[in-house]
Write a protein that holds these residues in place. Structure first.
Motif, PDB file in Angstrom:
ATOM      1  N   ASP A  78       0.864  -1.185   0.000  1.00 59.70           N
ATOM      2  CA  ASP A  78       0.000   0.000   0.000  1.00 59.70           C
ATOM      3  C   ASP A  78       0.901   1.235   0.000  1.00 59.70           C
ATOM      4  O   ASP A  78       0.794   2.106   0.851  1.00 59.70           O
ATOM      5  CB  ASP A  78      -0.939  -0.027   1.224  1.00 59.70           C
ATOM      6  CG  ASP A  78      -1.883   1.174   1.255  1.00 59.70           C
ATOM      7  OD1 ASP A  78      -2.116   1.782   0.190  1.00 59.70           O
ATOM      8  OD2 ASP A  78      -2.379   1.513   2.353  1.00 59.70           O
ATOM      9  N   TYR A 102       2.476   2.267   3.277  1.00 62.55           N
ATOM     10  CA  TYR A 102       1.641   2.280   4.491  1.00 62.55           C
ATOM     11  C   TYR A 102       1.470   0.851   5.035  1.00 62.55           C
ATOM     12  O   TYR A 102       0.532   0.553   5.760  1.00 62.55           O
ATOM     13  CB  TYR A 102       0.292   2.961   4.219  1.00 62.55           C
ATOM     14  CG  TYR A 102       0.439   4.478   4.207  1.00 62.55           C
ATOM     15  CD1 TYR A 102       0.384   5.212   5.391  1.00 62.55           C
ATOM     16  CD2 TYR A 102       0.691   5.167   3.026  1.00 62.55           C
ATOM     17  CE1 TYR A 102       0.556   6.586   5.393  1.00 62.55           C
ATOM     18  CE2 TYR A 102       0.867   6.553   3.021  1.00 62.55           C
ATOM     19  CZ  TYR A 102       0.793   7.260   4.211  1.00 62.55           C
ATOM     20  OH  TYR A 102       0.982   8.619   4.219  1.00 62.55           O
ATOM     21  N   HIS A 154      -1.747  -0.857  11.833  1.00 65.45           N
ATOM     22  CA  HIS A 154      -1.440  -2.165  11.241  1.00 65.45           C
ATOM     23  C   HIS A 154       0.029  -2.211  10.865  1.00 65.45           C
ATOM     24  O   HIS A 154       0.659  -1.174  10.679  1.00 65.45           O
ATOM     25  CB  HIS A 154      -2.295  -2.387   9.990  1.00 65.45           C
ATOM     26  CG  HIS A 154      -2.354  -1.169   9.110  1.00 65.45           C
ATOM     27  ND1 HIS A 154      -3.394  -0.257   9.162  1.00 65.45           N
ATOM     28  CD2 HIS A 154      -1.497  -0.680   8.176  1.00 65.45           C
ATOM     29  CE1 HIS A 154      -3.167   0.720   8.305  1.00 65.45           C
ATOM     30  NE2 HIS A 154      -2.024   0.501   7.695  1.00 65.45           N
ATOM     31  N   PHE A 199     -10.780  -0.683   1.812  1.00 71.06           N
ATOM     32  CA  PHE A 199     -10.407  -0.829   0.399  1.00 71.06           C
ATOM     33  C   PHE A 199     -11.356  -1.768  -0.352  1.00 71.06           C
ATOM     34  O   PHE A 199     -11.076  -2.152  -1.488  1.00 71.06           O
ATOM     35  CB  PHE A 199      -8.980  -1.379   0.283  1.00 71.06           C
ATOM     36  CG  PHE A 199      -7.899  -0.416   0.725  1.00 71.06           C
ATOM     37  CD1 PHE A 199      -8.130   0.948   0.781  1.00 71.06           C
ATOM     38  CD2 PHE A 199      -6.635  -0.887   1.063  1.00 71.06           C
ATOM     39  CE1 PHE A 199      -7.129   1.828   1.176  1.00 71.06           C
ATOM     40  CE2 PHE A 199      -5.622  -0.015   1.455  1.00 71.06           C
ATOM     41  CZ  PHE A 199      -5.867   1.344   1.522  1.00 71.06           C
ATOM     42  N   ARG A 218       2.946  12.391  12.013  1.00 70.00           N
ATOM     43  CA  ARG A 218       1.570  12.328  11.541  1.00 70.00           C
ATOM     44  C   ARG A 218       1.111  10.905  11.853  1.00 70.00           C
ATOM     45  O   ARG A 218       1.816   9.935  11.552  1.00 70.00           O
ATOM     46  CB  ARG A 218       1.530  12.614  10.039  1.00 70.00           C
ATOM     47  CG  ARG A 218       0.142  12.453   9.410  1.00 70.00           C
ATOM     48  CD  ARG A 218       0.159  11.345   8.402  1.00 70.00           C
ATOM     49  NE  ARG A 218      -1.088  11.219   7.661  1.00 70.00           N
ATOM     50  CZ  ARG A 218      -1.522  10.069   7.159  1.00 70.00           C
ATOM     51  NH1 ARG A 218      -0.810   8.971   7.315  1.00 70.00           N
ATOM     52  NH2 ARG A 218      -2.635  10.012   6.489  1.00 70.00           N
ATOM     53  N   ASP A 263      -1.158   7.917  11.274  1.00 63.88           N
ATOM     54  CA  ASP A 263      -2.030   7.317  10.265  1.00 63.88           C
ATOM     55  C   ASP A 263      -3.220   6.625  10.940  1.00 63.88           C
ATOM     56  O   ASP A 263      -3.056   5.935  11.941  1.00 63.88           O
ATOM     57  CB  ASP A 263      -1.185   6.277   9.509  1.00 63.88           C
ATOM     58  CG  ASP A 263      -1.853   5.742   8.266  1.00 63.88           C
ATOM     59  OD1 ASP A 263      -2.071   6.525   7.331  1.00 63.88           O
ATOM     60  OD2 ASP A 263      -2.157   4.539   8.229  1.00 63.88           O
ATOM     61  N   VAL A 264      -4.401   6.821  10.375  1.00 66.51           N
ATOM     62  CA  VAL A 264      -5.627   6.166  10.877  1.00 66.51           C
ATOM     63  C   VAL A 264      -5.718   6.257  12.406  1.00 66.51           C
ATOM     64  O   VAL A 264      -5.974   5.261  13.095  1.00 66.51           O
ATOM     65  CB  VAL A 264      -5.706   4.680  10.439  1.00 66.51           C
ATOM     66  CG1 VAL A 264      -7.137   4.162  10.542  1.00 66.51           C
ATOM     67  CG2 VAL A 264      -5.202   4.468   9.028  1.00 66.51           C
ATOM     68  N   MET A 319     -13.554   5.528   5.306  1.00 61.77           N
ATOM     69  CA  MET A 319     -12.843   6.509   6.124  1.00 61.77           C
ATOM     70  C   MET A 319     -13.538   7.864   6.049  1.00 61.77           C
ATOM     71  O   MET A 319     -13.256   8.767   6.793  1.00 61.77           O
ATOM     72  CB  MET A 319     -11.432   6.690   5.584  1.00 61.77           C
ATOM     73  CG  MET A 319     -10.589   5.469   5.662  1.00 61.77           C
ATOM     74  SD  MET A 319      -9.788   5.378   7.231  1.00 61.77           S
ATOM     75  CE  MET A 319      -8.340   6.403   6.905  1.00 61.77           C
ATOM     76  N   GLU A 371      -4.456  11.827  11.635  1.00 60.66           N
ATOM     77  CA  GLU A 371      -5.336  11.576  10.504  1.00 60.66           C
ATOM     78  C   GLU A 371      -6.544  10.843  11.086  1.00 60.66           C
ATOM     79  O   GLU A 371      -6.507   9.634  11.304  1.00 60.66           O
ATOM     80  CB  GLU A 371      -4.669  10.686   9.442  1.00 60.66           C
ATOM     81  CG  GLU A 371      -5.553  10.543   8.214  1.00 60.66           C
ATOM     82  CD  GLU A 371      -5.559   9.163   7.556  1.00 60.66           C
ATOM     83  OE1 GLU A 371      -6.006   9.053   6.414  1.00 60.66           O
ATOM     84  OE2 GLU A 371      -5.151   8.175   8.195  1.00 60.66           O
ATOM     85  N   HIS A 383      -2.457  12.676  -0.434  1.00 63.20           N
ATOM     86  CA  HIS A 383      -2.196  11.542  -1.323  1.00 63.20           C
ATOM     87  C   HIS A 383      -3.360  10.548  -1.384  1.00 63.20           C
ATOM     88  O   HIS A 383      -3.238   9.510  -2.024  1.00 63.20           O
ATOM     89  CB  HIS A 383      -0.926  10.829  -0.839  1.00 63.20           C
ATOM     90  CG  HIS A 383      -1.132  10.194   0.507  1.00 63.20           C
ATOM     91  ND1 HIS A 383      -1.355  10.923   1.649  1.00 63.20           N
ATOM     92  CD2 HIS A 383      -1.200   8.902   0.883  1.00 63.20           C
ATOM     93  CE1 HIS A 383      -1.550  10.112   2.671  1.00 63.20           C
ATOM     94  NE2 HIS A 383      -1.457   8.873   2.230  1.00 63.20           N
ATOM     95  N   ASP A 384      -4.444  10.825  -0.668  1.00 66.71           N
ATOM     96  CA  ASP A 384      -5.602   9.928  -0.671  1.00 66.71           C
ATOM     97  C   ASP A 384      -6.798  10.527  -1.405  1.00 66.71           C
ATOM     98  O   ASP A 384      -7.855   9.897  -1.466  1.00 66.71           O
ATOM     99  CB  ASP A 384      -6.043   9.628   0.777  1.00 66.71           C
ATOM    100  CG  ASP A 384      -5.027   8.803   1.541  1.00 66.71           C
ATOM    101  OD1 ASP A 384      -4.330   7.985   0.916  1.00 66.71           O
ATOM    102  OD2 ASP A 384      -4.928   8.980   2.774  1.00 66.71           O
ATOM    103  N   ARG A 390      -6.343   5.835  -5.856  1.00 71.84           N
ATOM    104  CA  ARG A 390      -5.703   7.119  -5.575  1.00 71.84           C
ATOM    105  C   ARG A 390      -4.461   7.404  -6.414  1.00 71.84           C
ATOM    106  O   ARG A 390      -3.767   8.378  -6.166  1.00 71.84           O
ATOM    107  CB  ARG A 390      -5.359   7.152  -4.083  1.00 71.84           C
ATOM    108  CG  ARG A 390      -6.576   6.974  -3.181  1.00 71.84           C
ATOM    109  CD  ARG A 390      -6.202   6.528  -1.783  1.00 71.84           C
ATOM    110  NE  ARG A 390      -5.665   5.170  -1.800  1.00 71.84           N
ATOM    111  CZ  ARG A 390      -5.202   4.531  -0.726  1.00 71.84           C
ATOM    112  NH1 ARG A 390      -5.208   5.130   0.438  1.00 71.84           N
ATOM    113  NH2 ARG A 390      -4.726   3.312  -0.826  1.00 71.84           N
TER     114      ARG A 390
HETATM  115  C1  GLC Z   1      -4.225   6.306   5.611  1.00 73.21           C
HETATM  116  C2  GLC Z   1      -3.228   6.682   4.545  1.00 73.21           C
HETATM  117  C3  GLC Z   1      -3.541   5.907   3.310  1.00 73.21           C
HETATM  118  C4  GLC Z   1      -3.388   4.432   3.628  1.00 73.21           C
HETATM  119  C5  GLC Z   1      -4.251   4.034   4.809  1.00 73.21           C
HETATM  120  C6  GLC Z   1      -3.830   2.715   5.369  1.00 73.21           C
HETATM  121  O1  GLC Z   1      -5.492   6.679   5.267  1.00 73.21           O
HETATM  122  O2  GLC Z   1      -3.262   8.062   4.349  1.00 73.21           O
HETATM  123  O3  GLC Z   1      -2.722   6.257   2.239  1.00 73.21           O
HETATM  124  O4  GLC Z   1      -3.751   3.672   2.514  1.00 73.21           O
HETATM  125  O5  GLC Z   1      -4.132   4.948   5.884  1.00 73.21           O
HETATM  126  O6  GLC Z   1      -2.604   2.834   6.026  1.00 73.21           O
END
Ligand code: GLC
Length: 553
Positions: A65, A68, A108, A153, A211, A213-214, A233, A276, A337-338, A424
């Motif tokens: 990913d 990520y 994760h 996803f 930052r 993530d999630v 999300m 995020e 980037h999303d 994306r």
């Molecule tokens: C966040 C990231 C995204 C990624 C997801 C899973 O939303 O910005 O790019 O795919 O988390 O880690």
């Protein structure tokens, strides 16, 4: 003021620039950007007038990913360089007066992480499995997934282990994202200890923040109760808040951020955390930035807002109020980037909508109109008090690649939805640095992990550098003025509302944004900057914006 021109608690009004390393600059010609590439362009970043870089993940990862999915949090993936390169990047950034924010992915790991490999090789109930969310299946032979959760996803959020040597029913593991991204069990103290150690590892190397993530996903509701919606999300629909979902925004996440706050506070300098967190309503989002938690949380309501003056006014008012309530600042953002880049989203019929990617079969954005609006909206964004995060390339006015062929697609969301969701990739295209060369200056040999669309040539840094009317010149002007007038630390005062107009004063600057298709009148005052040429005195054309000097009229 400190040496590099910022004030204490720099993150309160910082302009943060998101570097997506894969697509920033490629120094070794493998088609994927890297850390030396970022270092090389540090003078460009300094000249832009930003305060900090957020570097998307470049840790060791099988790239399932786009990074990520991390397999070793203490290593840099060879695609991007080495830990020494990261240290050199931090030093170089600091020497240019820029702070560095790393991207931490705690929800994760990769399925190639040593912990997950160990878990797969261990028995149900073992300590190794307790680091993740393994469960027995339901139904005959445990053949059905433990619950009905769906992945962000697309598809079911569970994958079954491939084999068991003892012949017992195989277990399932939870992954809110791709199957290569198994969710960690944050109720397990070992997971907490490990991440504190990882944070220390990078803090010791000088990063100024993370930052997260999630950030809203780490704790799951006890018993993993059923949830029929897809675990999206995005809270696009006001009535359907992700806060209702058993995998998002559980109260337990806050203990984690309290402990990280303490950890960061034990280091010198004003280190920070930015969440995020796709959380609604704003009062829930504000909980992430209480005084003993994180310093910032991205304001996605702003990113998701349609091109509508009344809506912008409402979101700005509500956001400032909700964050103020807990003593926090608002962190404005329009692209990342999303999300389809806002220059493209603002050129759609439903201007500002956020489709899950655009390809040739979809409505094509009106590029000129999208750019015109993108140049206008930045007057509002940079005129607001608080912090702003920019996404690499938006300073050039870059659109998405909206006709990328399916054969190039890499986003797991594209594959998990059988192509129903485009994904994306369109907003992750390598940067155009020069108007010529096989990859527009991204590297020397023309290798590209995603092809650039034809029109990127027109947006090249080398061209915009020399054009006083370019979007790049505009960003530099506004960033400079924002800093001089300390707008990020200012206070917003609304002007009398007018149809289609967002108008407010912040310190010595009056911001006027016309979201309508008709010209509107301008208040008196010296025009400091305009998104396009103002041909008629006192008249602001459609889809345009100005900053006016207050008090000089
Ligand atoms: C966040 C990231 C995204 C990624 C997801 C899973 O939303 O910005 O790019 O795919 O988390 O880690």
């Amino acid at each position: 003021m400190t040496q590099n021109g910022s004030y204490p608690l720099w993150w309160k009004d910082a302009v943060i620039y998101q570097v997506y390393p894969r697509s920033f600059a490629d120094s070794d010609g493998d088609g994927i950007g890297d850390l030396p590439g970022i270092i090389e362009h540090m003078p460009y970043l300094e000249k832009l007038g930003i305060d900090a870089l957020w570097i998307s993940p470049c840790f060791q990862s099988p790239q399932g990913d786009a990074g990520y999915d991390i397999s070793d949090y203490r290593k840099i993936d060879p695609l991007f360089g080495t830990v020494e390169d990261y240290e050199a990047l931090i030093k170089e950034a600091h020497d240019h007066g820029l702070r560095v924010i790393a991207d931490m992915v705690p929800n994760h790991t990769s399925d190639q992480h040593a912990w997950f490999k160990e878990a797969m090789a261990s028995d149900p109930g073992s300590a190794a499995r307790e680091r993740y969310l393994f469960r027995d299946g339901k139904g005959k032979g445990g053949n059905e997934p433990p619950n009905n959760w769906q992945s962000v996803f697309g598809g079911i959020a569970w994958t079954r282990e491939p084999e068991r040597k003892d012949g017992k029913p195989r277990q399932w593991y939870l992954h809110l994202f791709d199957s290569c991204q198994p969710d960690l069990n944050w109720d397990n103290p070992e997971v907490r200890t490990e991440f504190e150690s990882v944070l220390r590892f990078w803090l010791d190397r000088g990063v100024d923040g993370f930052r997260i993530d999630v950030a809203h996903g780490l704790i799951k509701e006890k018993g993993l109760p059923p949830y029929t919606e897809r675990a999206t999300m995005v809270g696009e629909d006001d009535d359907k808040t992700p806060s209702d979902a058993p995998m998002w925004d559980r109260d337990g996440v806050h203990d984690i951020y309290r402990s990280w706050h303490k950890l960061l506070a034990s280091y010198p300098g004003d280190r920070m955390l930015v969440a995020e967190a796709w959380v609604k309503p704003l009062s829930r989002l504000a909980r992430y930035v209480r005084p003993d938690e994180m310093q910032q949380t991205f304001n996605f309501d702003y990113l998701l807002c349609r091109w509508n003056a009344a809506k912008y006014r409402e979101i700005i008012t509500d956001s400032l109020e909700a964050m103020h309530e807990v003593g926090a600042i608002t962190a404005w953002v329009m692209s990342n980037h999303d999300s389809v880049r806002h220059a493209s989203r603002l050129g759609l019929k439903d201007a500002g909508a956020r489709p899950q990617g655009i390809d040739a079969a979809h409505e094509q954005p009106n590029e000129a109109l999208g750019l015109r609006r993108a140049r206008a909206v930045i007057f509002m964004t940079l005129g607001l008090p608080g912090s702003v995060t920019l996404y690499q390339g938006e300073e050039l006015g870059l659109p998405d690649h909206t006709t990328l062929d399916k054969k190039y697609r890499q986003d797991p969301a594209f594959f998990r939805t059988n192509g129903e969701e485009i994904g994306r990739d369109g907003c992750r295209i390598p940067m155009p640095w020069t108007a010529d060369g096989p990859s527009l200056g991204f590297n020397e040999n023309g290798e590209l992990w995603l092809p650039q669309p034809q029109q990127y040539k027109e947006y090249a840094v080398s061209t915009e550098e020399n054009d006083p009317h370019s979007t790049l010149a505009l960003y530099r002007t506004l960033l400079n003025q924002r800093k001089n007038s300390r707008l990020g630390r200012g206070t917003l005062e609304w002007a009398e509302p007018r149809d289609n107009v967002v108008e407010f004063t912040n310190g010595d600057v009056r911001v006027v944004l016309n979201c309508g298709d008709e010209p509107v009148s301008l208040p008196p005052g010296e025009i400091l900057a305009a998104s396009l040429e103002i041909e008629q005195d006192g008249v602001l054309p459609a889809n345009a914006a100005v900053w006016i000097s207050e008090g000089k009229g």
